[in-house]
Design an enzyme around this catalytic site. Structure first.
Site, PDB file in Angstrom:
ATOM      1  N   ALA A 124       0.771  -1.246   0.000  1.00 33.62           N
ATOM      2  CA  ALA A 124       0.000   0.000   0.000  1.00 33.62           C
ATOM      3  C   ALA A 124       0.801   1.295   0.000  1.00 33.62           C
ATOM      4  O   ALA A 124       0.286   2.327  -0.420  1.00 33.62           O
ATOM      5  CB  ALA A 124      -0.944   0.006   1.203  1.00 33.62           C
ATOM      6  N   ALA A 125       2.037   1.301   0.520  1.00 29.17           N
ATOM      7  CA  ALA A 125       2.778   2.567   0.642  1.00 29.17           C
ATOM      8  C   ALA A 125       3.023   3.176  -0.739  1.00 29.17           C
ATOM      9  O   ALA A 125       3.209   2.444  -1.713  1.00 29.17           O
ATOM     10  CB  ALA A 125       4.099   2.329   1.361  1.00 29.17           C
ATOM     11  N   PRO A 126       2.983   4.511  -0.845  1.00 29.47           N
ATOM     12  CA  PRO A 126       2.843   5.501   0.239  1.00 29.47           C
ATOM     13  C   PRO A 126       1.408   5.840   0.627  1.00 29.47           C
ATOM     14  O   PRO A 126       1.187   6.718   1.443  1.00 29.47           O
ATOM     15  CB  PRO A 126       3.543   6.731  -0.346  1.00 29.47           C
ATOM     16  CG  PRO A 126       3.253   6.639  -1.811  1.00 29.47           C
ATOM     17  CD  PRO A 126       3.298   5.169  -2.140  1.00 29.47           C
ATOM     18  N   GLY A 127       0.432   5.173   0.007  1.00 28.76           N
ATOM     19  CA  GLY A 127      -0.959   5.392   0.392  1.00 28.76           C
ATOM     20  C   GLY A 127      -1.802   6.140  -0.620  1.00 28.76           C
ATOM     21  O   GLY A 127      -2.950   6.481  -0.344  1.00 28.76           O
ATOM     22  N   SER A 128      -1.261   6.371  -1.809  1.00 26.81           N
ATOM     23  CA  SER A 128      -2.016   7.091  -2.846  1.00 26.81           C
ATOM     24  C   SER A 128      -3.334   6.390  -3.154  1.00 26.81           C
ATOM     25  O   SER A 128      -4.411   7.004  -3.113  1.00 26.81           O
ATOM     26  CB  SER A 128      -1.186   7.192  -4.128  1.00 26.81           C
ATOM     27  OG  SER A 128       0.100   7.694  -3.863  1.00 26.81           O
ATOM     28  N   LYS A 129      -3.251   5.119  -3.472  1.00 31.23           N
ATOM     29  CA  LYS A 129      -4.441   4.364  -3.844  1.00 31.23           C
ATOM     30  C   LYS A 129      -5.291   4.024  -2.618  1.00 31.23           C
ATOM     31  O   LYS A 129      -6.519   3.957  -2.698  1.00 31.23           O
ATOM     32  CB  LYS A 129      -4.036   3.093  -4.600  1.00 31.23           C
ATOM     33  CG  LYS A 129      -3.262   3.386  -5.887  1.00 31.23           C
ATOM     34  CD  LYS A 129      -2.775   2.110  -6.549  1.00 31.23           C
ATOM     35  CE  LYS A 129      -1.866   2.412  -7.720  1.00 31.23           C
ATOM     36  NZ  LYS A 129      -0.580   3.019  -7.312  1.00 31.23           N
ATOM     37  N   ASP A 192      -1.277  -3.701  -6.272  1.00 32.72           N
ATOM     38  CA  ASP A 192      -0.417  -2.837  -7.080  1.00 32.72           C
ATOM     39  C   ASP A 192       1.007  -3.232  -6.719  1.00 32.72           C
ATOM     40  O   ASP A 192       1.610  -2.691  -5.806  1.00 32.72           O
ATOM     41  CB  ASP A 192      -0.703  -1.366  -6.766  1.00 32.72           C
ATOM     42  CG  ASP A 192       0.105  -0.432  -7.638  1.00 32.72           C
ATOM     43  OD1 ASP A 192       0.000  -0.543  -8.868  1.00 32.72           O
ATOM     44  OD2 ASP A 192       0.860   0.392  -7.086  1.00 32.72           O
ATOM     45  N   CYS A 246       3.456  -0.584 -12.724  1.00 35.44           N
ATOM     46  CA  CYS A 246       3.839   0.604 -13.500  1.00 35.44           C
ATOM     47  C   CYS A 246       4.979   0.231 -14.447  1.00 35.44           C
ATOM     48  O   CYS A 246       5.961   0.948 -14.587  1.00 35.44           O
ATOM     49  CB  CYS A 246       4.222   1.771 -12.591  1.00 35.44           C
ATOM     50  SG  CYS A 246       5.547   1.412 -11.423  1.00 35.44           S
TER      51      CYS A 246
END
Length: 310
Positions: A124-129, A192, A246
């Site tokens: 999950a880091a940095p937490g954008s999604k 992701d 990505c």
């Protein structure tokens, strides 16, 4: 802004050769043009604290030029201001906005988590999604945001708190353990996954591609398979998983999907989002997945939507 020829000289030669194996010469030129210079600053409004109409009014007052994103009403492309300048604004300090690449916003939109659901963000880091999903869910439900690296986990917790994403629980653990700890627990899973980052290459910035190698790609594939297995195990029957990277190569994208479709009771679903810079998955069984090509607006990304069987 570099020319396509200059981009070819700067980026790893094997990477360039791989692009020509994957895409037509015209598409390769488009990809390389998308890696020729810095991309526009992009962001989304944090709807847990603010709204897009107020944000646009604020930006107009500050003479910040922007463009709406046709496929996401809460996102803007900033034309005349850098990320560092945005970070100095009160709007940023208060958590009213979140700096995020447009491509990074696509996987949560494809997953489309609903209020009240239980969602796993496995890396999950940095937490954008993570924070984007909390906003989509209107802070109703549960999100388990997992991150292995302790320092990155602290950054994740900071962003979750700053954005007011109160439904998020931050978890510091190996992603490879999550399936056993939370069997068939989540309605939806976002994977992701860590990847080689080819879609983020900027030819003038060597640190974006310095660590790339075919050996690194092969090492990442092993990790991605383990994480995908755990995502599957943690997902409820009939649940939805989004797998994203990505990067652009087959090994981390289409071939991972083909492996997963053979190994697990999963089916690939259509993705309905309308994007300009997109190609279909490049193997026969993965054409419902999408590959976003790098451009001035977008990083390169791969997104696939999967459903677990009953």
């Amino acid at each position: 802004m570099l020319s396509v020829l200059e981009v070819k000289r700067k980026l790893p030669q094997v990477f360039i050769e791989n692009l020509y194996e994957l895409f037509s010469p015209l598409t390769v030129d488009k990809i390389l043009a998308g890696m020729a210079g810095e991309r526009y600053t992009t962001l989304r409004v944090n709807t847990l604290k603010y709204d897009i109409q107020s944000l646009m009014r604020d930006f107009k007052e500050k003479n910040i030029k922007f463009e709406r994103v046709p496929w996401y009403q809460d996102a803007l492309i900033i034309k005349n201001v850098t990320e560092k300048e945005i970070q100095k604004l009160d709007l940023f300090e208060k958590g009213y906005i979140y700096l995020q690449s447009l491509s990074s916003m696509v996987p949560p939109l494809v997953l489309s988590p609903k209020s009240g659901e239980r969602v796993l963000d496995l890396t999950a880091a940095p937490g954008s999604k993570t924070t984007q999903m909390a906003a989509i869910m209107q802070n109703k439900g549960e999100i388990l945001a997992n991150e292995l690296d302790k320092i990155r986990c602290e950054r994740l917790q900071y962003n979750v708190t700053a954005q007011g994403a109160s439904i998020v629980t931050v978890n510091n653990d190996y992603g490879e353990r999550i399936g056993a700890k939370y069997p068939e627990t989540f309605d939806k899973v976002l994977l992701d996954t860590p990847c080689s980052g080819e879609g983020r290459f900027i030819a003038s910035d060597a640190k974006t591609y310095r660590n790339w190698s075919e050996k690194k790609v092969a090492e990442l594939v092993k990790i991605q398979r383990k994480l995908l297995r755990n995502s599957y195990e943690a997902l409820k029957p009939n649940g939805i998983m989004v797998y994203s990277t990505c990067t652009l190569n087959l090994a981390e994208n289409e071939q991972i999907l083909e492996w997963a479709l053979e190994q697990f009771d999963l089916k690939l679903l259509d993705i309905s989002i309308e994007l300009r810079e997109v190609e279909k998955g490049q193997t026969l069984n993965t054409q419902k997945a999408i590959k976003i090509l790098p451009s001035k607006n977008m990083e390169g990304f791969f997104v696939a939507k999967l459903q677990k069987g009953k």
